[in-house]
Design a protein around this motif. Structure first.
Motif, PDB file in Angstrom:
ATOM      1  N   UNK A   9       0.867  -1.178   0.000  1.00 14.34           N
ATOM      2  CA  UNK A   9       0.000   0.000   0.000  1.00 14.34           C
ATOM      3  C   UNK A   9       0.902   1.225   0.000  1.00 14.34           C
ATOM      4  N   UNK A  10       0.915   1.949  -1.104  1.00 19.30           N
ATOM      5  CA  UNK A  10       1.767   3.125  -1.240  1.00 19.30           C
ATOM      6  C   UNK A  10       0.913   4.359  -1.508  1.00 19.30           C
ATOM      7  N   UNK A  11       1.445   5.516  -1.181  1.00 22.37           N
ATOM      8  CA  UNK A  11       0.802   6.780  -1.518  1.00 22.37           C
ATOM      9  C   UNK A  11       1.244   7.146  -2.929  1.00 22.37           C
ATOM     10  N   UNK A  12       0.403   6.835  -3.918  1.00 24.02           N
ATOM     11  CA  UNK A  12       0.756   6.992  -5.324  1.00 24.02           C
ATOM     12  C   UNK A  12      -0.003   8.150  -5.958  1.00 24.02           C
ATOM     13  N   UNK A  13       0.518   8.720  -7.036  1.00 28.75           N
ATOM     14  CA  UNK A  13      -0.252   9.717  -7.783  1.00 28.75           C
ATOM     15  C   UNK A  13      -1.609   9.117  -8.181  1.00 28.75           C
ATOM     16  N   UNK A  14      -2.629   9.940  -8.253  1.00 23.08           N
ATOM     17  CA  UNK A  14      -3.993   9.480  -8.453  1.00 23.08           C
ATOM     18  C   UNK A  14      -4.146   8.549  -9.659  1.00 23.08           C
ATOM     19  N   UNK A  15      -3.578   8.909 -10.804  1.00 25.18           N
ATOM     20  CA  UNK A  15      -3.717   8.087 -12.006  1.00 25.18           C
ATOM     21  C   UNK A  15      -3.037   6.724 -11.837  1.00 25.18           C
ATOM     22  N   UNK A  16      -1.878   6.725 -11.214  1.00 23.92           N
ATOM     23  CA  UNK A  16      -1.153   5.475 -10.993  1.00 23.92           C
ATOM     24  C   UNK A  16      -1.897   4.619  -9.978  1.00 23.92           C
ATOM     25  N   UNK A  17      -2.424   5.236  -8.929  1.00 19.44           N
ATOM     26  CA  UNK A  17      -3.198   4.502  -7.921  1.00 19.44           C
ATOM     27  C   UNK A  17      -4.406   3.830  -8.574  1.00 19.44           C
ATOM     28  N   UNK A  18      -5.054   4.503  -9.520  1.00 15.92           N
ATOM     29  CA  UNK A  18      -6.198   3.921 -10.221  1.00 15.92           C
ATOM     30  C   UNK A  18      -5.764   2.704 -11.047  1.00 15.92           C
ATOM     31  N   UNK A  19      -4.601   2.784 -11.691  1.00 13.72           N
ATOM     32  CA  UNK A  19      -4.088   1.653 -12.472  1.00 13.72           C
ATOM     33  C   UNK A  19      -3.757   0.467 -11.566  1.00 13.72           C
ATOM     34  N   UNK A  20      -3.150   0.736 -10.421  1.00 15.75           N
ATOM     35  CA  UNK A  20      -2.810  -0.346  -9.486  1.00 15.75           C
ATOM     36  C   UNK A  20      -4.080  -0.977  -8.927  1.00 15.75           C
ATOM     37  N   UNK A  21      -5.071  -0.157  -8.587  1.00 16.04           N
ATOM     38  CA  UNK A  21      -6.354  -0.692  -8.108  1.00 16.04           C
ATOM     39  C   UNK A  21      -6.972  -1.590  -9.189  1.00 16.04           C
ATOM     40  N   UNK A  22      -6.905  -1.162 -10.432  1.00 18.48           N
ATOM     41  CA  UNK A  22      -7.423  -1.970 -11.541  1.00 18.48           C
ATOM     42  C   UNK A  22      -6.684  -3.305 -11.627  1.00 18.48           C
ATOM     43  N   UNK A  23      -5.365  -3.286 -11.510  1.00 19.02           N
ATOM     44  CA  UNK A  23      -4.594  -4.531 -11.566  1.00 19.02           C
ATOM     45  C   UNK A  23      -4.949  -5.464 -10.411  1.00 19.02           C
ATOM     46  N   UNK A  24      -5.232  -4.908  -9.250  1.00 19.79           N
ATOM     47  CA  UNK A  24      -5.618  -5.741  -8.100  1.00 19.79           C
ATOM     48  C   UNK A  24      -6.986  -6.397  -8.315  1.00 19.79           C
ATOM     49  N   UNK A  25      -7.854  -5.727  -9.051  1.00 14.84           N
ATOM     50  CA  UNK A  25      -9.232  -6.205  -9.240  1.00 14.84           C
ATOM     51  C   UNK A  25      -9.408  -7.066 -10.487  1.00 14.84           C
ATOM     52  N   UNK A  26      -8.409  -7.088 -11.360  1.00 18.92           N
ATOM     53  CA  UNK A  26      -8.554  -7.750 -12.656  1.00 18.92           C
ATOM     54  C   UNK A  26      -7.515  -8.848 -12.795  1.00 18.92           C
ATOM     55  N   UNK A  27      -7.970 -10.071 -13.059  1.00 18.92           N
ATOM     56  CA  UNK A  27      -7.056 -11.194 -13.259  1.00 18.92           C
ATOM     57  C   UNK A  27      -6.709 -11.284 -14.743  1.00 18.92           C
ATOM     58  N   UNK A  28      -5.548 -10.760 -15.108  1.00 16.01           N
ATOM     59  CA  UNK A  28      -5.115 -10.743 -16.508  1.00 16.01           C
ATOM     60  C   UNK A  28      -4.493 -12.066 -16.967  1.00 16.01           C
TER      61      UNK A  28
END
Length: 149
Positions: A9-28
């Protein structure tokens, strides 16, 4: 540049945080190789390249996109250098594909990624993905491209 594991859990820039949240929620893992739209600001590139020797490529950078490179399978080295105004462009595809290649640079840092790790590269930062850690191997990764404007 940011290097971390998806579980951190890191304090990331908003756009990057959204991408990381997406990766956590999506099984690629079962996605087809290729481009997958996420939203109007982001898309994912699912890739399965074979890593190559260090000398077989050149550093690259982008101007319009942030790269979030997330490793699913295998081991990968990625070269890195901070953005600098003096990099001489060897191949310029910035207008067509938002990518340019420079010559090999001195003091390029090597980042070692294992499954679950990601590296974030901001516009202008040099990176050299898909390098082999020991011997060439097939890897699977997702590159989230985020519009930087």
């Amino acid at each position: 540049m940011i290097l971390a594991h998806i579980s951190q859990e890191l304090d990331l820039p908003m756009q990057v945080a959204a991408a990381i949240a997406h990766l956590r929620q999506t099984d690629y893992n079962n996605f087809e190789i290729g481009r997958h739209e996420i939203n109007e600001r982001m898309f994912a590139l699912v890739q399965d390249p074979t890593t190559q020797d260090w000398q077989q490529s050149f550093p690259e950078f982008h101007r319009k996109h942030i790269d979030v490179q997330f490793l699913l399978e295998g081991e990968e080295l990625i070269g890195y250098l901070p953005a600098a105004p003096h990099y001489e462009i060897q191949q310029d595809f910035l207008e067509q594909r938002d990518i340019a290649f420079t010559s090999t640079q001195v003091n390029e840092t090597q980042l070692f990624l294992t499954p679950g790790m990601y590296a974030v590269f901001f516009p202008g930062e040099l990176h050299r993905p898909c390098r082999c850690a020991s011997t060439p191997q097939k890897i699977k990764k997702v590159v989230i491209k985020i519009r930087a404007d």
